[in-house]
Design an enzyme around this catalytic site. Structure first.
Site, PDB file in Angstrom:
ATOM      1  N   CYS A   1      90.618 111.009 118.050  1.00  0.00           N
ATOM      2  CA  CYS A   1      91.272 111.056 119.411  1.00  0.00           C
ATOM      3  C   CYS A   1      92.252 110.060 119.789  1.00  0.00           C
ATOM      4  CB  CYS A   1      90.114 111.548 120.332  1.00  0.00           C
ATOM      5  SG  CYS A   1      88.963 113.006 120.005  1.00  0.00           S
TER       6      CYS A   1
ATOM      7  N   HIS B   1      90.884 109.078 127.350  1.00  0.00           N
ATOM      8  CA  HIS B   1      90.431 108.296 126.163  1.00  0.00           C
ATOM      9  C   HIS B   1      91.193 107.233 125.626  1.00  0.00           C
ATOM     10  CE1 HIS B   1      87.944 109.450 122.272  1.00  0.00           C
ATOM     11  NE2 HIS B   1      87.313 108.341 123.022  1.00  0.00           N
TER      12      HIS B   1
END
Length: 478
Positions: free
Chosen positions: A111, A167
């Site tokens: 990610c 993130h």
């Protein structure tokens, strides 16, 4: 074709400046009429596809940009990419209205490194925060001093917003609003429980700007509402960038309405179970199907809001996944999945629609990866990269708008214990077993026919190219 292969062509399966000067270079001017979408919307996206061909005669203003990311969605998890059981009519329609890329890749296999590559247009390994695979604590993040897609577009006159999963670091040091986005609504971490909004460490993780925002409804519904409001908004004469980062279909495996499963995962998190969010005793193929189809419906709602706003023609909509699929993903015929540099870990769906400039019903087999889209969007927006932070991607604006050929080049990836490089149809790969392998993806998309012994010179050449790029990146710590 075998009974396991969807109704795709063999080629589709196997290959799948200052603001003013830059705008002039890509032919941005008066808007042109939108291209009509194919009428038979229920048909498979590939049924009427033709090889991509740029329409050089059109002109337009600088586009609004709606950049949508799914989370851990595999290359073959859309019906337009071959899923035999998941139905994604809204994304299939988007593909029919634009260009579908068969040989598109994420910037990394997990990610946060891929998000680094998108936001910076550079290999994740050029930044300290990009070495975390993925970011799991507050020690790493995207430095606010680093130029980003958002900061560069904002400097070129764009309004900017990020809705959903960031993130790229945690407060107080890292945040979208410190890195060029005017607005942020979403979560900072890599995963959260969809109802309670608890992260793996038990902290609440839904924010508006840098302040907690309380809403215990299903997360995908909240993001869809927020994004629909943003694209419906009157931005005046400003073009806008919206990064819409869904967490769907990332674990935990809870769909809308799964309140009992949500309560159990939440209970485990509060009890100190650090693996609770991984939901290793939950999920199923059917639950995954439900989550992907919900993602498709949610994107459909946002696209309807965009259409109602009257901005559809002048908005470039892009869809991708941040990396390959995870445990319930339909990755066939690819090998590997998330976290691997095999095709299943990095090959992802890429769809681009811009009615003012691109004809629909087209397919491209040109190999591209995440940093290319950063370079492309900067050029379309009339923005320049900071020369102190040169891009690793190449702009596809010339290919998309002027019919220029994309020169053969190296697509490079590095994760701990693995390396990969693609040049043309050839891919060099070394997995955790430490053995150099060579595959010709044109005839072996599944990476099973190792040509290393038959092509030693080519293997050596691609290995040297990988090592030359790697030498310019930061080393992994420890």
């Amino acid at each position: 074709m075998t009974s396991n292969e969807p109704n795709l062509s063999r080629r589709a399966f196997g290959g799948a400046v200052g603001a003013t000067a830059a705008a002039a270079a890509v032919g941005l001017g008066a808007a042109a009429p939108a291209q009509a979408a194919p009428a038979a919307e229920a048909q498979h996206a590939s049924a009427q596809e033709r090889e991509f061909h740029a329409d050089r005669g059109r002109r337009s203003r600088r586009p609004n940009i709606l950049f949508i990311l799914g989370d851990d969605l595999g290359w073959a998890d859309l019906s337009s990419y071959g899923s035999p059981h998941i139905k994604t009519p809204n994304l299939d329609r988007l593909a029919r209205q634009g260009v579908r890329f068969t040989d598109a890749y994420s910037g990394s296999a997990t990610c946060s490194p891929t998000r680094f590559s998108l936001y910076t247009g550079r290999y994740p390994g050029r930044a300290k925060g990009g070495l975390a695979e993925p970011i799991a604590d507050k020690t790493a993040g995207l430095e606010p001093t680093h130029p980003t897609l958002a900061s560069l577009l904002r400097g070129s006159g764009y309004a900017t917003a990020l809705i959903g999963k960031w993130h790229c670091g945690f407060l107080p040091d890292y945040s979208p609003t410190k890195s060029g986005w005017d607005e942020f609504f979403g979560n900072f971490g890599g995963a959260l429980e969809y109802y309670s909004k608890l992260g793996g460490d038990g902290s609440y993780d839904l924010y508006e700007g840098d302040a907690e925002y309380k809403d215990l409804r299903y997360y995908t519904r909240i993001l869809t509402e927020r994004a629909s409001e943003y694209v419906s908004r009157d931005h005046g004469n400003k073009p806008w960038l919206l990064n819409l980062n869904f967490t769907t279909p990332h674990w935990p495996w809870t769909a809308d309405g799964d309140t009992e499963a949500s309560a159990e995962v939440t209970r485990r998190i509060k009890a100190g179970d650090k693996r609770a969010l991984w939901h290793e005793d939950g999920g199923s193929i059917e639950k995954y199907k439900e989550m992907v189809e919900d993602l498709d419906r949610s994107i459909g709602e946002v696209l309807k809001a965009l259409k109602r706003s009257g901005q559809e023609e002048d908005t470039l909509v892009f869809f991708s996944s941040d990396n390959g699929g995870e445990r319930f993903s339909h990755n066939w015929p690819l090998s590997g999945n998330k976290a691997s540099l095999q095709e299943g870990g990095i090959r992802v769906p890429n769809i681009v629609r811009w009615p003012a400039r691109l004809d629909g019903g087209q397919v491209s087999h040109v190999p591209v990866f995440t940093p290319d889209w950063t370079a492309t969007l900067l050029e379309l927006a009339g923005a320049r990269a900071n020369p102190a932070y040169p891009l690793d991607g190449v702009s596809l604006a010339g290919y998309l708008l002027r019919g220029e050929k994309v020169a053969e080049r190296n697509l490079f990836w590095r994760v701990r214990g693995e390396r990969a490089l693609r040049r043309g149809d050839w891919k060099y790969y070394r997995g955790k077993a430490g053995r150099d392998q060579l595959f010709n993806l044109a005839g072996d998309i599944r990476e099973q026919a190792d040509k290393a012994a038959l092509e030693p010179a080519r293997l050596a050449e691609l290995r040297a190219a990988w090592e030359k790029t790697d030498a310019g990146l930061l080393p992994y710590p420890g």
